[in-house]
Design a protein around this motif. Sequence first.
Motif, PDB file in Angstrom:
ATOM      1  N   TRP A 369     -27.484  34.894 -21.641  1.00 34.42           N
ATOM      2  CA  TRP A 369     -27.209  35.561 -20.362  1.00 34.42           C
ATOM      3  C   TRP A 369     -25.840  35.169 -19.808  1.00 34.42           C
ATOM      4  CZ3 TRP A 369     -29.478  33.643 -15.133  1.00 34.42           C
ATOM      5  CH2 TRP A 369     -29.184  34.560 -14.113  1.00 34.42           C
ATOM      6  N   ILE A 370     -24.966  36.169 -19.609  1.00 33.64           N
ATOM      7  CA  ILE A 370     -23.676  35.954 -18.966  1.00 33.64           C
ATOM      8  C   ILE A 370     -23.810  36.377 -17.509  1.00 33.64           C
ATOM      9  CG2 ILE A 370     -21.230  36.559 -18.938  1.00 33.64           C
ATOM     10  CD1 ILE A 370     -21.434  37.124 -21.930  1.00 33.64           C
ATOM     11  N   ALA A 371     -23.612  35.422 -16.593  1.00 39.96           N
ATOM     12  CA  ALA A 371     -23.828  35.677 -15.168  1.00 39.96           C
ATOM     13  C   ALA A 371     -22.730  35.001 -14.363  1.00 39.96           C
ATOM     14  CB  ALA A 371     -25.202  35.159 -14.734  1.00 39.96           C
ATOM     15  N   GLY A 372     -22.571  35.481 -13.145  1.00 37.54           N
ATOM     16  CA  GLY A 372     -21.610  34.881 -12.232  1.00 37.54           C
ATOM     17  C   GLY A 372     -20.567  35.871 -11.764  1.00 37.54           C
ATOM     18  N   GLY A 373     -19.747  35.423 -10.848  1.00 36.67           N
ATOM     19  CA  GLY A 373     -18.758  36.257 -10.181  1.00 36.67           C
ATOM     20  C   GLY A 373     -18.689  35.819  -8.737  1.00 36.67           C
ATOM     21  N   LEU A 374     -18.623  36.766  -7.850  1.00 35.04           N
ATOM     22  CA  LEU A 374     -18.632  36.455  -6.426  1.00 35.04           C
ATOM     23  C   LEU A 374     -20.065  36.595  -5.937  1.00 35.04           C
ATOM     24  CD1 LEU A 374     -16.719  35.707  -4.107  1.00 35.04           C
ATOM     25  CD2 LEU A 374     -16.541  38.137  -3.572  1.00 35.04           C
ATOM     26  N   GLY A 375     -20.756  35.467  -5.845  1.00 35.34           N
ATOM     27  CA  GLY A 375     -22.177  35.471  -5.512  1.00 35.34           C
ATOM     28  C   GLY A 375     -22.462  36.021  -4.135  1.00 35.34           C
ATOM     29  N   LYS A 376     -23.672  36.565  -3.975  1.00 35.30           N
ATOM     30  CA  LYS A 376     -24.082  37.140  -2.701  1.00 35.30           C
ATOM     31  C   LYS A 376     -24.971  36.164  -1.938  1.00 35.30           C
ATOM     32  CE  LYS A 376     -23.480  41.898  -4.137  1.00 35.30           C
ATOM     33  NZ  LYS A 376     -24.002  43.288  -4.162  1.00 35.30           N
ATOM     34  N   GLU A 377     -25.174  36.461  -0.674  1.00 38.30           N
ATOM     35  CA  GLU A 377     -25.987  35.595   0.180  1.00 38.30           C
ATOM     36  C   GLU A 377     -27.363  35.376  -0.429  1.00 38.30           C
ATOM     37  OE1 GLU A 377     -27.616  35.464   4.812  1.00 38.30           O
ATOM     38  OE2 GLU A 377     -26.264  37.057   4.157  1.00 38.30           O
ATOM     39  N   GLY A 378     -27.789  34.126  -0.465  1.00 36.77           N
ATOM     40  CA  GLY A 378     -29.095  33.787  -1.026  1.00 36.77           C
ATOM     41  C   GLY A 378     -29.042  33.294  -2.447  1.00 36.77           C
ATOM     42  N   GLY A 379     -27.925  33.555  -3.143  1.00 37.21           N
ATOM     43  CA  GLY A 379     -27.789  33.062  -4.503  1.00 37.21           C
ATOM     44  C   GLY A 379     -28.762  33.701  -5.477  1.00 37.21           C
ATOM     45  N   ILE A 380     -29.095  32.968  -6.565  1.00 38.05           N
ATOM     46  CA  ILE A 380     -29.950  33.510  -7.626  1.00 38.05           C
ATOM     47  C   ILE A 380     -31.200  32.669  -7.853  1.00 38.05           C
ATOM     48  CG2 ILE A 380     -28.010  34.626  -8.789  1.00 38.05           C
ATOM     49  CD1 ILE A 380     -28.182  32.311 -10.878  1.00 38.05           C
ATOM     50  N   ALA A 381     -31.542  31.805  -6.918  1.00 37.34           N
ATOM     51  CA  ALA A 381     -32.709  30.932  -7.112  1.00 37.34           C
ATOM     52  C   ALA A 381     -33.986  31.723  -7.348  1.00 37.34           C
ATOM     53  CB  ALA A 381     -32.869  30.006  -5.915  1.00 37.34           C
ATOM     54  N   THR A 382     -34.092  32.913  -6.769  1.00 31.54           N
ATOM     55  CA  THR A 382     -35.312  33.712  -6.941  1.00 31.54           C
ATOM     56  C   THR A 382     -35.476  34.230  -8.363  1.00 31.54           C
ATOM     57  OG1 THR A 382     -34.127  35.681  -6.154  1.00 31.54           O
ATOM     58  CG2 THR A 382     -35.371  34.413  -4.519  1.00 31.54           C
TER      59      THR A 382
END
Length: 467
Positions: A369-382
Amino acid sequence: MIPVRGVEGQRVAVLGLGRSGLATARALIAGGAEPLLWDDSPESRTRAEAEGFSLHDLTRDGAWKGVSVLVVSPGIPHLYPQPNRIILQAMTEGVPVDNDIGLFFRSWGDAEWARYDQPPRVIAVTGSNGKSTTTALIHHILTVAGRPTQMAGNIGRGVLDMEPPMDGEVVVLELSSYQTELARALTPDIAVFTNLSPDHLDRHGGMGGYFAAKRRLFAEGGPDRAVIGIDETEGLFLANQLSQGPADDRVIRISIARKLEGEGWSVFARRGFLSEWRKGRQVAAIDLRKVRGLPGAHNHQNACAAYAATRTLGIAPRVIEQAFLSFEGLPHRSQIVAERAGVTFVNDSKATNVDSAAKALAAFPRIRWIAGGLGKEGGIATLKPLLGSVVKAYLIGHSARDFALQIGETPHEICETLDQAVARAAEEAGAGETVLLAPAAASFDQYPNFEKRGEHFMELVRALPPA
């Protein structure tokens, strides 16, 4: 071009001179209006002048004298988080504010239609995720079925830039919440609501405002048919509000989470099979597992929506199935780029939020999985419950280190750039695995838009040395 009607001899201000703004100016001239063009960007103003348009500084004193309406491009906020100063001035002056979508619907139809055997129709698609694929899939089905069709709105060309419709033509529009929230006229023949998940919440003042913007497509004019995804509470509520009872087949409910076998009209997908039910019995089924251009449950939801919309036009299930099999998908949306030594490379650069990334992660087994960039509010914990299929994550961009802290025990590597992430993932991937770009973040830290990010991914994959 669709000439704007009801504006002959009027002065109409146009704010925002991108694709839709310039198309609106041309359509206003064709309708006999005098467009008054402005944009805060000097570059945009220069482009407009190069096309021969005159500028009208809407920030000056007296700029609103004789102006009958202000037409606003979709990216300009009119309410939240705070209104653009020019829009605020228009509202203070009592000048109505509209957009190109509103002008389109008030201009749709003319005296020529009296000679048509079949009047042209409009299908409008909205929702948080999948609306571009659904729109393109509907258009593709219509093309395969031999129906004249055009596609516009938030995909392809601007609505006023389309050609006048032919006899029996079907126009398919993708409409974002930015477009539906402000249009003063919304009267599609068929309206589609795919799903709802948090997005653009600052623009809409929260989830309630976001849903309200989508709901306007169904509440303002009242489509003849409504196709509603009911896997979220908001969709279930919307279907309930539009329906007169369980057997009301003007509302077609769609789902990928449950069987829908009631008295009404429904389309659902379970375990890779799409089923259509009417009046308590199954009338058609399609095996979606062999449809290469629609991988994963999220694309099966798109298939259900497109199937339902085109069935309302009388297109046979076998024709729709034929169209599914020839549909190649859209760029940057679960797009299979290459297969190399048993490794599949998938470009889902459009997965800019957590919900769309979750759908991509659920579509494939054994993921690099390639992920990342300009993250949004809340992040990716979900996303943590969905990471069981992730063999390793390769994190890029501004949010790489934040994402690393949020994915728990999932193996990962900070790669910073997409070049390094693709090279490392390709080096480590084995047969049966998928290298998936599903960033769960905006692109603006390293790319101007998600399209450029996806194009760079495809270039990198195609430039890999032979396996």
